[in-house]
Scaffold this motif. Structure first.
Motif, short mmCIF file in Angstrom:
data_model
loop_
_atom_site.label_atom_id
_atom_site.label_comp_id
_atom_site.label_asym_id
_atom_site.label_seq_id
_atom_site.Cartn_x
_atom_site.Cartn_y
_atom_site.Cartn_z
N LYS A 30 51.18 49.75 49.03
CA LYS A 30 52.25 50.06 49.55
C LYS A 30 52.15 51.54 49.61
CE LYS A 30 56.96 50.36 47.42
NZ LYS A 30 57.83 50.11 46.42
N LEU A 31 51.41 52.32 48.92
CA LEU A 31 51.28 53.72 48.75
C LEU A 31 50.32 54.17 49.52
CD1 LEU A 31 52.43 54.60 45.12
CD2 LEU A 31 53.92 54.54 46.82
N ASN A 32 49.33 53.36 50.04
CA ASN A 32 48.20 53.77 50.69
C ASN A 32 47.22 54.70 49.70
OD1 ASN A 32 46.31 53.80 52.97
ND2 ASN A 32 47.15 55.44 53.74
N ARG A 33 47.11 54.35 48.57
CA ARG A 33 46.36 55.21 47.51
C ARG A 33 44.98 54.72 47.44
NH1 ARG A 33 50.08 56.48 42.39
NH2 ARG A 33 47.93 57.12 41.80
N ASN A 34 43.83 54.96 47.97
CA ASN A 34 42.56 54.72 47.85
C ASN A 34 42.02 55.13 46.33
OD1 ASN A 34 42.13 53.77 50.45
ND2 ASN A 34 41.72 55.66 51.40
N SER A 35 42.89 56.24 45.65
CA SER A 35 42.50 56.77 44.28
C SER A 35 42.55 55.43 42.99
CB SER A 35 43.20 57.86 44.16
OG SER A 35 44.57 57.56 44.01
N LEU A 36 43.22 54.50 43.68
CA LEU A 36 43.44 53.46 42.65
C LEU A 36 42.22 52.45 42.55
CD1 LEU A 36 47.12 52.48 42.83
CD2 LEU A 36 45.94 53.30 41.05
N LYS A 37 41.21 52.69 43.73
CA LYS A 37 40.03 51.67 43.79
C LYS A 37 39.12 51.72 42.41
CE LYS A 37 39.18 51.95 48.61
NZ LYS A 37 38.11 52.27 49.75
N ARG A 38 38.99 52.63 41.70
CA ARG A 38 38.46 52.59 40.46
C ARG A 38 38.98 51.97 39.47
NH1 ARG A 38 37.01 58.25 41.09
NH2 ARG A 38 35.05 58.66 42.09
N TYR A 39 40.31 52.09 39.46
CA TYR A 39 41.06 51.24 38.41
C TYR A 39 41.18 49.91 38.74
CZ TYR A 39 45.33 49.90 35.58
OH TYR A 39 46.06 49.13 34.79
N LEU A 40 41.35 49.41 40.03
CA LEU A 40 41.23 48.16 40.42
C LEU A 40 39.76 47.50 39.89
CD1 LEU A 40 42.89 48.19 43.97
CD2 LEU A 40 43.78 47.28 41.64
N TYR A 41 38.81 48.31 40.16
CA TYR A 41 37.39 47.73 39.85
C TYR A 41 37.40 47.25 38.26
CZ TYR A 41 35.91 48.90 44.65
OH TYR A 41 35.67 49.27 45.93
N LEU A 42 38.01 48.43 37.61
CA LEU A 42 38.14 48.22 36.00
C LEU A 42 38.81 46.91 35.62
CD1 LEU A 42 37.46 49.53 33.41
CD2 LEU A 42 39.60 50.66 33.43
N GLY A 43 39.99 46.82 36.24
CA GLY A 43 41.01 45.68 35.96
C GLY A 43 39.96 44.40 36.34
N ILE A 44 39.41 44.32 37.26
CA ILE A 44 38.62 43.07 37.71
C ILE A 44 37.63 42.73 36.76
CG2 ILE A 44 37.19 42.12 39.35
CD1 ILE A 44 38.70 43.57 41.57
N LEU A 45 37.01 43.90 36.31
CA LEU A 45 35.75 43.86 35.15
C LEU A 45 36.51 43.09 33.86
CD1 LEU A 45 33.50 46.80 35.43
CD2 LEU A 45 32.88 44.33 35.88
N PHE A 46 37.55 43.56 33.59
CA PHE A 46 38.09 43.12 32.60
C PHE A 46 38.66 41.56 32.60
CE2 PHE A 46 38.55 47.20 30.60
CZ PHE A 46 38.48 46.72 29.27
N ILE A 47 39.05 41.07 33.86
CA ILE A 47 39.43 39.54 34.18
C ILE A 47 38.23 38.95 34.07
CG2 ILE A 47 39.97 38.15 36.11
CD1 ILE A 47 41.94 40.41 37.10
N PHE A 48 36.87 39.22 34.42
CA PHE A 48 35.69 38.70 34.41
C PHE A 48 35.37 38.92 32.97
CE2 PHE A 48 35.08 39.33 38.96
CZ PHE A 48 34.51 38.19 39.40
N TYR A 49 35.53 39.73 32.23
CA TYR A 49 35.11 39.91 30.86
C TYR A 49 35.96 38.80 30.04
CZ TYR A 49 35.16 41.51 26.05
OH TYR A 49 35.10 41.60 24.61
N ASN A 50 37.25 38.61 30.41
CA ASN A 50 37.95 37.78 29.37
C ASN A 50 37.60 36.18 29.92
OD1 ASN A 50 39.69 39.53 28.08
ND2 ASN A 50 40.93 39.89 29.64
N ALA A 51 37.37 36.12 31.09
CA ALA A 51 37.14 34.76 31.74
C ALA A 51 35.92 34.16 31.21
CB ALA A 51 37.18 34.77 33.17
N SER A 52 34.72 35.10 31.40
CA SER A 52 33.28 34.78 31.18
C SER A 52 33.33 34.54 29.37
CB SER A 52 32.22 35.72 31.48
OG SER A 52 32.50 37.01 30.92
N GLY A 53 33.74 35.34 28.61
CA GLY A 53 33.78 35.43 27.37
C GLY A 53 34.66 34.28 26.71
N GLY A 54 35.76 33.97 27.46
CA GLY A 54 36.55 33.04 26.67
C GLY A 54 36.11 31.56 27.00
N PHE A 55 35.61 31.43 28.15
CA PHE A 55 34.94 29.97 28.46
C PHE A 55 33.63 29.65 28.27
CE2 PHE A 55 38.95 30.67 31.59
CZ PHE A 55 39.65 29.42 31.01
#
Length: 305
Positions: A30-55
């Motif tokens: 929406k805001l055309n903010r490339n600066s959020l890329k690192r934050y998105l990568y961080l969030g995706i890693l947390f999703i993988f962390y929760n999924a892999s460690g949980g299951f």
């Protein structure tokens, strides 16, 4: 839960992290903010962390159980290293003296996993022994790093509430990393381990929300700066002004320069080297079409009075 090893708290964190990442992705588009890329990568890693460690590990999955542990440990190590990388890149927290500290941290973490976990497991076939041999020395290294990090950013010379909040939340994130090996030694208590680690993500998320509010509060100072990079746009809405052509770090430093702070004061306030401030300032001047600090202040400060 669901006939798997995942605890309901881990599943809750998994869902919450997915919602946060989806919202951040929506905002970045929406805001055309490339600066959020690192934050998105961080969030995706947390999703993988929760999924892999949980299951995982799961007896329903065929093959050697050690493979599943390699996956979960690999994701955890990658996440911890990336959190430190994120703090370095986003906030210029240069805690260690050598420039390749992030790379060396990754080498220590993954090299230690191979030498202290995988190799002992091959000889003993005991997961508990391998876990103990790996997590104890890693815990020591993690707490040494935490101590250095805390000492580096916990004593402000020029108190700035925005920076103080950021530093406290950053310390919480690094503390979570340091506690992870200890949580692993204690045992497979997902509600403890995943709560501790997800706190790191939520602390960084609060930092990013606070940073956005900081930009909004200082938009009057930055309006002309960003406007100079948008000459072809006749009507500029708030989001476009806030996200101009400067990076988020450059925006923070631009605010400080427009507040007439010296480079030394800015460095002390942001806990970074004066040379780093000078480097960011040069990028700001280049992007805004001025030659130096004096010209930058003359051009933009006058318009904001």
């Amino acid at each position: 839960m669901f006939g798997t090893s995942i605890h309901w708290t881990t599943f809750f964190y998994l869902l919450l992290d997915i919602v946060i990442v989806l919202f951040a992705f929506y905002q970045s588009q929406k805001l055309n903010r490339n600066s959020l890329k690192r934050y998105l990568y961080l969030g995706i890693l947390f999703i993988f962390y929760n999924a892999s460690g949980g299951f995982l590990p799961s007896n329903a999955i065929p093959g050697p159980i050690i493979i599943q542990y390699i996956i979960t440990y690999g994701v955890s190590i990658t996440l911890c290293v990336y959190i430190v990388y994120y703090l370095y890149k986003e906030y210029d927290f240069v805690v260690l003296a050598f420039s390749s500290s992030i790379r060396n941290l990754a080498i220590v973490a993954f090299g230690g996993f191979i030498a202290l976990y995988l190799i002992p497991y091959l000889f003993t076939t005991s997961l508990n022994t391998a876990r103990l041999l790996y997590t104890v020395p890693i815990s020591i290294v993690a707490f040494i790093f935490l101590g250095i990090f805390y000492k580096r950013i916990s004593h402000p010379k020029n108190p700035n509430l925005f920076i103080v909040r950021r530093n406290k939340l950053s310390i919480i994130s690094v503390t979570a990393i340091a506690l992870l090996p200890i949580c692993t030694v204690i045992g497979d208590y997902q509600w403890i381990t995943f709560t501790v680690m997800n706190i790191a993500f939520y602390a960084i998320s609060i930092i990013e929300v606070d940073r956005h509010l900081f930009f909004l509060e200082n938009k009057s100072k930055l309006y002309e700066v960003f406007l100079s990079n948008k000459r072809k746009i006749e009507e500029i809405n708030e989001s476009e002004v806030i996200n101009g052509n400067l990076t988020r770090r450059e925006t923070e430093i631009a605010v400080s320069i427009l507040s007439k702070l010296s480079y030394k004061s800015i460095a002390e306030e942001l806990y970074i080297a004066e040379s780093t401030v000078s480097k960011h300032a040069s990028n700001i001047f280049k992007k805004t079409g001025v030659k130096n600090r004096s010209e930058f202040l003359k051009r933009f400060l006058r318009k904001n009075k």
